[in-house]
Each structure stands twice: as C-alpha cells, then as structure tokens.
Write a protein that holds these residues in place. Structure first.
Motif, mmCIF file in Angstrom:
data_model
loop_
_atom_site.group_PDB
_atom_site.id
_atom_site.type_symbol
_atom_site.label_atom_id
_atom_site.label_comp_id
_atom_site.label_asym_id
_atom_site.label_seq_id
_atom_site.Cartn_x
_atom_site.Cartn_y
_atom_site.Cartn_z
ATOM 1 N N LEU A 1 0.840 -1.207 0.000
ATOM 2 C CA LEU A 1 0.000 0.000 0.000
ATOM 3 C C LEU A 1 0.873 1.254 0.000
ATOM 4 C CD1 LEU A 1 -2.971 -0.923 2.363
ATOM 5 C CD2 LEU A 1 -3.048 -0.486 -0.097
ATOM 6 N N ASP B 1 2.794 0.364 -10.559
ATOM 7 C CA ASP B 1 2.266 -0.729 -11.368
ATOM 8 C C ASP B 1 3.401 -1.673 -11.759
ATOM 9 O OD1 ASP B 1 2.295 1.953 -13.290
ATOM 10 O OD2 ASP B 1 3.198 0.213 -14.236
ATOM 11 N N TYR C 1 -5.041 -7.924 -10.162
ATOM 12 C CA TYR C 1 -4.378 -7.367 -8.983
ATOM 13 C C TYR C 1 -4.840 -5.950 -8.647
ATOM 14 C CZ TYR C 1 -1.831 -11.646 -9.385
ATOM 15 O OH TYR C 1 -1.547 -12.982 -9.462
ATOM 16 N N VAL D 1 -5.821 -5.928 -2.308
ATOM 17 C CA VAL D 1 -4.725 -5.159 -1.710
ATOM 18 C C VAL D 1 -3.397 -5.679 -2.260
ATOM 19 C CG1 VAL D 1 -3.527 -4.620 0.466
ATOM 20 C CG2 VAL D 1 -6.037 -4.725 0.397
ATOM 21 N N PRO D 2 -2.424 -4.873 -2.699
ATOM 22 C CA PRO D 2 -2.460 -3.394 -2.661
ATOM 23 C C PRO D 2 -2.907 -2.733 -3.963
ATOM 24 C CG PRO D 2 -0.211 -4.172 -2.962
ATOM 25 C CD PRO D 2 -1.080 -5.387 -2.988
ATOM 26 N N PHE D 3 -3.792 -3.349 -4.705
ATOM 27 C CA PHE D 3 -4.467 -2.714 -5.853
ATOM 28 C C PHE D 3 -3.509 -2.276 -6.959
ATOM 29 C CE2 PHE D 3 -6.526 -1.212 -1.813
ATOM 30 C CZ PHE D 3 -7.522 -2.166 -1.775
ATOM 31 N N ILE D 4 -2.818 -3.232 -7.560
ATOM 32 C CA ILE D 4 -1.749 -2.914 -8.518
ATOM 33 C C ILE D 4 -2.197 -3.118 -9.971
ATOM 34 C CG2 ILE D 4 0.624 -3.460 -9.207
ATOM 35 C CD1 ILE D 4 0.436 -2.270 -6.417
ATOM 36 N N PRO D 5 -2.195 -2.067 -10.755
ATOM 37 C CA PRO D 5 -2.475 -2.225 -12.197
ATOM 38 C C PRO D 5 -1.256 -2.825 -12.896
ATOM 39 C CG PRO D 5 -2.644 0.093 -11.485
ATOM 40 C CD PRO D 5 -1.947 -0.658 -10.402
#
Lengths: 615, 615
Positions: A131, A136, B298, B302-306
């Motif tokens: 976080l 990316d 993803y 968490v942790p929300f990765i493009p």
C-alpha cells in the motif's frame, strides 16, 4: 492425360513427383531439387549447365540443344539437360549434390572487442508491491532496469503480473533500445544468443554467437536456394516481375533457408532457439529486398532505385524468422542499388572507414564492388562483372565444387593443375580460370588483346610445347586444359568466348578502380592497402590476378585477403551495437559513383579490355 | 434430454435460442440480450433487477426468490426473474429495451484550440529519381516530409515503389511521431478523422472528430455490454479470474462495441472508415485493462496494482479496433488502480492542472473519484461509493431510463416528482434518490442519523402531511414515493436499507473530500471551484446534494457541472497532441492517496455517515 512418376535421387534420399506427360524435367522437380541444378541461361538450352543423369530407358527424344551441349559419352551414360528433356515415361533421375561439396567461404576477420549487443538481458530482483508502494508492474520493472519509458507490447505486458508473482519478483528482462522484448522467469541472463547472416546471391552463411561472451560459436552455410529462379540478381528480379507471387516465393525460400541454418546451428550447439533474440542480415541490395519482402524491380532498371537503403529493424516473427517469439532482425544499411549491406559489412570489418591510410576494398562476385578511401571519406562503385568467375558463363565453368580445377600453372613440359578435393576434373572454377588465362597469357598462347593465337603465332618457346592443346570447339579457337583421358568424359577446354568473358570482368574491375582513383584525384601508388573480400578474392592467386591486370601491379605487395568480410561485419554488428550504429554512418556517408552515368567510364572500360596493367 | 426453444423479443427483433430443459433463463440468452438485463447481484435472486416478461403459459415453477421480489400483479402479468426461472418448455420472452431509452451523458466541455493531432497527413509532390538523384523511395519521401528517419513497416514500405510511380510521385503521407503509418495515392490530406472513446463501467460514449478542422462531428453511445458479466468493476474482474477465457471475452465485447459505435458514426456522417487513423481511449483503470487485454486481477485486491498506468500507443488492428489498416490507438494514462484514464481526461478537460486557484473535481459513479489542487500540484483519492446512485443496490432503483423518477420535491400537500420521458414511473434513478432522501430529510421523515422515523416522530408539520406514505416492506420501515395507482404495478418505495446505502455513498464522498483537504493543509473555504463530472454530477440537484452533505454547503455557489469530462478530455487529446502529452504529466504528477491505508479515514467515514455538513 497420362501422368508419369519422376523419381529423384539426391543426397542419398529419394523423392517422387507425379507430372503430366510432356512436362519439362526441370519443371517437374521441387524447389529443393531445382536449387541443386545450375540454370544460368534460364532454361533455354544455351548454357548446358543443367546436366542430370537419367537412369534406365529414357523415352524422350534427344533435342538439338542436348546434342550440341552433351558429348556422345555423356549421352550414352544417360546425361541429359534438365531444361530440355521432356518426361515421356516413368524415369529415375540422379542429381549431383553440389552444396554438399561446395566450397563456401565462411571465414573472415574475427571481431575482438567487448560484447555489448543490441538485445541485452538483465536479471532483476524487484521489491514487492504494498500500500506504500503501489507502482504498477511495468513501472516497477522499468525503474529497476533503469530503462524507464521503454515500450513493451501488450501481449508480453499481459503476462507480466502472473510471471512476477509466480517468480517472487525475480525475472530477467530482454530488451533493446526500442522496447522490452520479453520478460523471462528467474535468472536467464547468461543465455543470450544471436545469428549473423550474409545472404549472397550464390551462398548463404550464418554465424551463431554467444552475446554474453561475444564469442563466435559456429558457422553453417549453404547455396542460396533462390538459385532455382536465376543465377544472378537480375534474373531473380525478373522472376518477381513476371510472377505475381514471385517476390513472396523468393522471400519464403530465403527465409526458410535462414531458418534451416539457424536450426542447424542451435541444434548442433545445444542452444535453445528461444534464447536467440537477434539476427543481423547482410547481403547485396537485391538479396536484402528479397529477404525483407521489398519489391526490387526498380533496382534493375535505370536509374536503379532501391525501396529503402537505411538500416531496418524488423520483428523476426513478422518476417517469418524463427527465433525467440519477440526476437528482432536488424538489417544492415545499403549504399546504393548495387552497393549493398554486404559491402557496408565489409567496410565495417575491414575498418577502412576508421583508417588514416588510403585503402581499396574489392569484392568480386557477380558484380564487382569497389570502395576507396579512409576515415575522411569513402567512395564506391559497382561494376557488372558478370558471373564468369563463378563459372556460370564459361563453357566448362563450375562453382567451387569438388573436382573443379582450382589452380593451373606451367610445369616443365605441360600444364599442371589441381582440383578441389583432388578428384578427377569435372570443370573449372574462378581461381582456375584466372590461373589458366594468366598462364596462357604468360606463354603467349593468348595475346594482350585476348585472342587465342594460332599454333604458328605462339610467341614463347614454352608456349609452343602446348601447341597440341590448341583446338577448335564449335568453330572457335580453344585450349584444352584437361583431356578426356583425365576427365573420363570430354575434354575440359577454355574457348575464345571464355577468354572474352574474362576480359569483360577484368575490364570492368580495372576501369572501376581507375574511376575511383580519378574521382579521388589520387595516383595508384597512393593506395596503401588493397583488401580482397569474398570467395573469389580469397582463392585467387595474386600473381595471376596482377598478371591479368585485375589489380594494378604496383599494389601486388599491399594485398590483404579478408575472407567473408560481409559476414565478419555482420558478426561485429551483432556483438556490438556501437558497431551496428557505425554502419549507419558508413551507409550514409559513403559516396556512390554511378558508372553508367559517366561517359569516361565507357572509354576506360574499352581501354582496360587489354590484359595487363591498364590502370 | 429435452431441448426447448426460447424466443426473445427485444428492440422489435426476435431471436431464438435452443437450450436444454432446466437451463436458467438468463444463461439461455445471448450476450446481447444479457446486456439488456441488470444483474447487480450476479444472478443470485437477491436484487430482483433481472425482470423479464414471459408470454403465454410458463411451465416453470415460481421460486421463493421470485415470490419475494415480484408483486402479485407482476407475477400475474408474466414477469419473472431471469436468474431464477428455469426453461421447462418452449417460451417467449420480452426484454424491455433499456439502452434505446437510456439517458447517457454525452455532452461536456468543448475544446477550442488549434487542431494538431497525433496522426497527421501531408500531401507531397516528389521529384522524380534520376541517375543524378538516386535516393531510394523511402528517403525521397521522408526528406520531403522533413521527418527523416521515421520508421515505416515493411508491409507499407513494400507498396511504396508502385504507388509513387503510378501516382507520378504525388502522394499523401499519414504519420505520427513514431512512424509513417501509410502512404495514400494523390492528395487526401483533407480527410483525417479520429474517434475519442470514454469507456465507462456502465456506458460507452464515442465522439467522431474531423482532425483537419478540429471540430467534433457527432456522438454515439451505448450501455457497456460487459454489464452481462457484472455491474461493477469488481464483478468483471472476478469474471476474468474465474473463467480462463474471461478476459478475452470481456475484451472482445468492448472492442466489438467500440467498433459498432465507430461504424455508426462513420456511416451516419459519410466518413470513410479508412480515413479514421486514430482512436483515443479513456476509461477507468479496470475498463482500460479489459479493453487492452491486460489482466486486471491485482487491481481488485490489496495493494491494488495495475499492470501499467502509463499512456499506451497500440496498433488498432492488433487490438481489433476497425479503423484504417495501420491506425493507432492512444490510451490515456492512469493514476492508480482506482483513478483511471477517465479522471486524467477530466483533469485535462477541466484544466485544473493549469489553474492558479484551488479546485475540487468530483466524479461520482460506482466509485467516487476526487481530485484537489491546481497547477502547483494535484492530489487524488477514490472512494468505494458503490452503485447506489446508478440504482443498482436500491430496491426500486433503476438507471437513467425512461420512466425513472428523476426529481422529487415537496409540493403544497404531497410529494411531487417527475420521470424521464414523462412516463409512468417504473423506478427511481440517482438524482431522484438524492432528491427523495434530501426532501424527506428536510421534512424530518428521515433524521440526521438516517433513520426513517415513526409516524409520531415526524418533526415538521409538512412532514406530517406525508404520514400515510410511511409503510413497512419486508419488516423494514419504508416511504412510498409513488403509489401502485400511479405506477400501474406495485408501489415504488424508499426503504430503510436504501437510505443506509445512500448514507454510505455520502459518507465515502464526504470523507474523501475531508481527507484531501486535510492532506493539503487547506480549509473548505479555500476551495475556489468545485467541478462535478460524470452523469450523476450533471443530473443532480445541487441544493439536495448540499443538504445531504455530499458537498460542503460552503461550496454550493462554487459548483460547475462539466458533464462527460472524461470524454471531453479524450476529445482534446485526440485533436491536440500537446494536450495528449500533457496527460502524461497529469498521470505522473498527480499524487494518489490510498484511503484504505489511512486509519483516520475510517474514523472520518463513520463521522460522515450523518447527513448534512460533516466536512
């Protein structure tokens, strides 16, 4: 209509073709078989090169052309011209395997320098996303590689998320200056291979290199299979113009041949094909056009315009080259329609573009390409030498195959020759032709104008010892080089017409050199080094070459043979991207003199027809 | 096993599907039909949104879920839940055509500036080659264009020689900063078109522009057909994870939908498809991943990765976008997994990145994206607002379709509402929900904590006039907004649970604004402008939005509605390459605050659950 079976034996294998009654035997064969047969006259029954042996009863009538080109003995033993013989029954045909014994020049100048190839590999161990670090996947990789902003294709990009997580963020990136080509699991950074290919009109040579160490691993070569569609660049260009799919056909042939060579190399050296990421292509301008699918037609006619001369960067898969999925093909730049990427490679390999002394680089093949100059400037020209030195337009000429007479000199009483592989002579190759003409010139059997003299005109005593070798063939004077007793077949002769062919080559090369010397305002003596590139230059006897006047006698001691310099240059460009980029400068800055636009050249050419020093 | 025929009527057309006995009706339909049916609960019989009318005898038993979600009247008239009804015989189904009447926000800020698009066209008249000018075809063109060294793919290059000569060297080049895309015969420089597309989770809007003049020509829009696989981004991501070909499926859907919109636009405006060379894509991060075939999985955890946030330049044909053969697709950059290319477009359109004053940009959809700042810096956050305002989690909620209650206020004696298209009410859409909750809040029927009070607790006299509208539905308090008499079917009610949903949205937006204000160290009063982007922001009544506390009351007079700002931004980037490049800076320099990592946010969120000013 009746259908017959043609069974072809070649290279210890056998293939069958079903064809309609009356099909010309040459047309009955597959591409691979055709490539083994020389057809310099394009199948018109003129050159007599397309000899094959037909076993058993041959129902087809012997044509007038065959009667003219084949000896009694040949006809008796079943030898026929493939371009003339019609299939009139089931037949069995034996092809002499040429390429298996063809002498192909592979060696050249070795590159010694650091390995910094265009396609690099780098192993990286990335930090895990969190976080607090929501970069990316692409950015995480690119920043670690310090190649921020380098594109990556979406097909590769789409695999990245799973790959990174499966590999615990330990991967190896493969990239060049343009893009990230692929990302591999774990650390594969030590496996980076490349192939340099020199596509000659006659032969194709491929070099495998370990781009980690910069070392050459292996070489493979073969005759160019496009030969089936013409011996020289012009007939291949004509093929693309006369057949709608001609260009595709020739491109497919060379691409599949390059693939075969690459497969041979990787298999033999236990290299994974998917670890070969880059190919460098060199070759003459027409060969490069054919290999990359660019129409070469306007190269063949005035004012000789290529589609593109600059260096090209292509996707291997788009081109059909089978290496790593996202591999790249770099095509060396060209200088003109007749000074190709092979000469750019040779200039790179010879380093004359960096030299402070004055250099002359000569590559004699079907065309003679000549480059003169140094780091302050290079000037080039191309002369239509013709394929005589490759044996094509010479009555008994052959390529550098087993049994070819490759040297000739006067012994104590008679001519003495050697053959490739020390076999019974079957013909005469380029170096043998030069030796023969030069020797006969020394002996006064051929005069300075190129005439084969009559017995009573022979001007030397030694020459007179050979008077029994004078003969006539088809009403023209000729000299017997090897007797039917030695060949087991017919006599091998050098005809008056053959000598005229050699004079043409000599004249074009010498006049080309003369033109460049005049263009630069220098004298012959100012030339410090002469580099002979290519097969012919490597096998030729310097004394004889100078005696003919191919190379000015003042330069005899300054000659260096540099072998397959085009291939060497391609190897250097493969191993060092800086060398590759230097090719751009060579391509752009080398001046090109169009001989056909110079009236003076025609005059020089005629003057240079005389044997001996004319420059 | 028995097979039955499902005949579907929709949009005045009829389609038939053969399915096995017992198939769930929803699964029996094609993608196009499914896209017309709302399934926010994912087909679990919970939301009751997937109503369809089944004509004639319905052999399938009515399920418990249907009994709960459908009124007697509905059941009598053949209304069923598509996710629960099994096909037990040949049936005929009528779908209400939603998209035909869907109110989709197309309008936004108009770009006024010079037209300098990424893909340019230039007509050139080249000199003819000659022996004195042997430049190759590529070089001749490139030098005239003054774009020397720009690559061109070999497919295009191979056509160049014939094209130049057939056209007497008069051609038009189409190129961007990366390469020459194509070369056209003659002068076509006046025909250069592009399409900007905003891919929303719910709707897709496409704009056609004449890139010569820089003028917008036309707009086309539709509901996002991916809806069939989930109402929100998370359910679509889940679809790609649960189905091996899920990503391909969703990509194909959106690509073919974009193609349909482009076809509609070019046909309607008589533009040649082959003169459309560029497409700009905007959309939220997940939509962009789905459209470009990048796995979005993803982003959802968490942790929300493009996979990639940076701007992408893709080949239209590789992506399947049908424009000019060598056309290009530019994808606007993204800021984070939940601040997408649509917000970058909105920032561009609103010009807050160039502003000297302090701005707040709010785009409320399924997520609420909030951006604050000015030319000295922007900071953004995304809050999971949920699809309540799109009607999805509200008992009688509907999208902005014909018959949706879109405004609500207190009249002299009773509630007064309007519907879209002035039709009989069929449900309530976002703006209607805000109005309703706000009005009931004004009247004391809902208190500050969000509770629907009992009859005797109503705190205003006016409110007491509505006491007969208080009811209970499924054991929870509710307010009747439209009676069965008005609807012709059942009552349209606002339930206690609906109010809680609205509170959640309100809390998330308000807490998001509060977080950014705290982050920048400013006060509410320091904000000079509030820009409301997106459909909800455009249709909402400001007074009610402020009354709920969605927007701080201090800012009520500073609100500007900017419509489909994402689409406007995409249009600007299409017309002006400088604007496109500014997006890179916006993408890279806009700070992102991850709310889920801030403990303070949770506290603020709870405090903001109260209606009214909480920021």
């Amino acid at each position: 209509m009746a259908e017959y079976t043609v069974t072809v034996e070649y290279n210890s294998t056998e293939k069958q073709f079903k064809v309609q009654k009356g099909t010309i035997l040459l047309d009955a064969l597959g591409e691979e078989e055709r490539a083994q047969i020389d057809t310099p006259c394009g199948g018109k029954g003129i050159c007599g090169k397309c000899k094959v042996t037909v076993i058993g009863e041959v129902p087809a009538e012997i044509t007038a052309e065959e009667k003219k080109k084949l000896s009694e003995k040949e006809l008796e033993s079943g030898v026929r011209l493939a371009c003339m013989t019609k299939v009139e029954g089931d037949i069995r045909v034996i092809l002499a395997s040429q390429s298996a014994y063809m002498q192909i020049l592979e060696m050249g100048i070795e590159y010694k320098g650091e390995s910094a190839p265009c396609v690099q590999k780098q192993h990286v161990s990335l930090s895990q996303p969190s976080l607090e670090d929501q970069r990316d996947d692409y950015q995480r990789l690119a920043e670690q590689l310090e190649i921020d902003d380098l594109p990556i294709c979406n097909r590769e990009l789409s695999k990245l998320p799973e790959l990174l997580r499966e590999q615990d963020f330990e991967v190896t990136a493969v990239y060049n200056q343009q893009e990230i080509l692929t990302v591999e699991p774990g650390d594969t950074s030590s496996s980076n291979y490349g192939v340099a290919v020199d596509i000659g009109t006659t032969t194709v040579v491929a070099y495998l290199a370990d781009l980690g160490s910069g070392k050459k691993i292996d070489i493979a070569s073969d005759q160019n299979k496009q030969k089936a569609y013409g011996q020289d660049v012009i007939s291949r260009i004509n093929h693309t113009m006369k057949n709608e799919d001609g260009l595709d056909q020739l491109q497919d042939l060379i691409v599949s041949q390059i693939n075969d060579l690459i497969h041979t190399l990787v298999k033999r050296n236990k290299v994974e094909l998917e670890h070969v990421y880059s190919v460098i292509l060199a070759g003459n301008t027409t060969m490069i056009h054919l290999a990359t699918g660019l129409p070469p037609r306007y190269i063949s006619t005035v004012p000789f315009i290529p589609v593109r001369k600059k260096r090209m960067l292509l996707s291997a898969s788009e081109l059909g080259i089978e290496i790593a999925e996202n591999g790249r093909v770099y095509v060396l730049p060209m200088i003109s329609g007749y000074i190709g990427a092979d000469i750019v490679g040779a200039i790179l390999a010879s380093q004359i573009y960096q030299s402070t002394e004055t250099n002359l680089l000569i590559d004699i093949g079907t065309n003679g390409e000549i480059v003169m100059g140094n780091k302050d400037g290079l000037v080039s020209c191309s002369t239509a030498a013709g394929p005589a030195f490759e044996g094509a337009t010479i009555r008994h000429g052959v390529g550098g195959i087993t049994g070819a007479i490759n040297t000739m000199e006067m012994g104590s009483k008679d001519l003495v020759y050697t053959t490739i592989g020390d076999k019974k002579p079957i013909g005469i190759c380029g170096s043998g032709i030069v030796d023969s003409v030069s020797t006969l010139l020394f002996l006064g059997i051929i005069d300075q104008t190129g005439r084969i003299v009559s017995e009573d005109e022979i001007s030397t005593e030694t020459g007179k010892m050979l008077s029994n070798r004078l003969t006539t063939v088809d009403n023209e004077p000729a000299v017997i080089l090897a007797t039917s007793k030695e060949t087991g077949k017919e006599d091998i002769v050098l005809t008056q017409r053959d000598v005229r062919e050699i004079q043409n080559v000599k004249a074009s090369i010498a006049a080309g050199i003369l033109t460049l010397i005049k263009h630069t305002g220098l004298e012959v003596e100012d030339i410090d080094h002469v580099y002979l590139a290519g097969g012919f230059g490597s096998y030729i006897n310097r004394i004889h070459a100078v005696n003919l006047g191919l190379i000015p006698s003042a330069l005899e001691e300054r000659i260096t043979v540099i072998g397959n310099a085009a291939g060497s240059g391609a190897m250097m460009a493969l191993i060092s991207k800086n060398r590759l980029f230097e090719c751009d400068r060579i391509g752009e800055e080398t001046e090109y003199v169009e001989l056909s636009s110079l009236p003076q050249f025609q005059e020089d050419y005629v003057n240079c027809m005389f044997f001996g020093d004319t420059v």
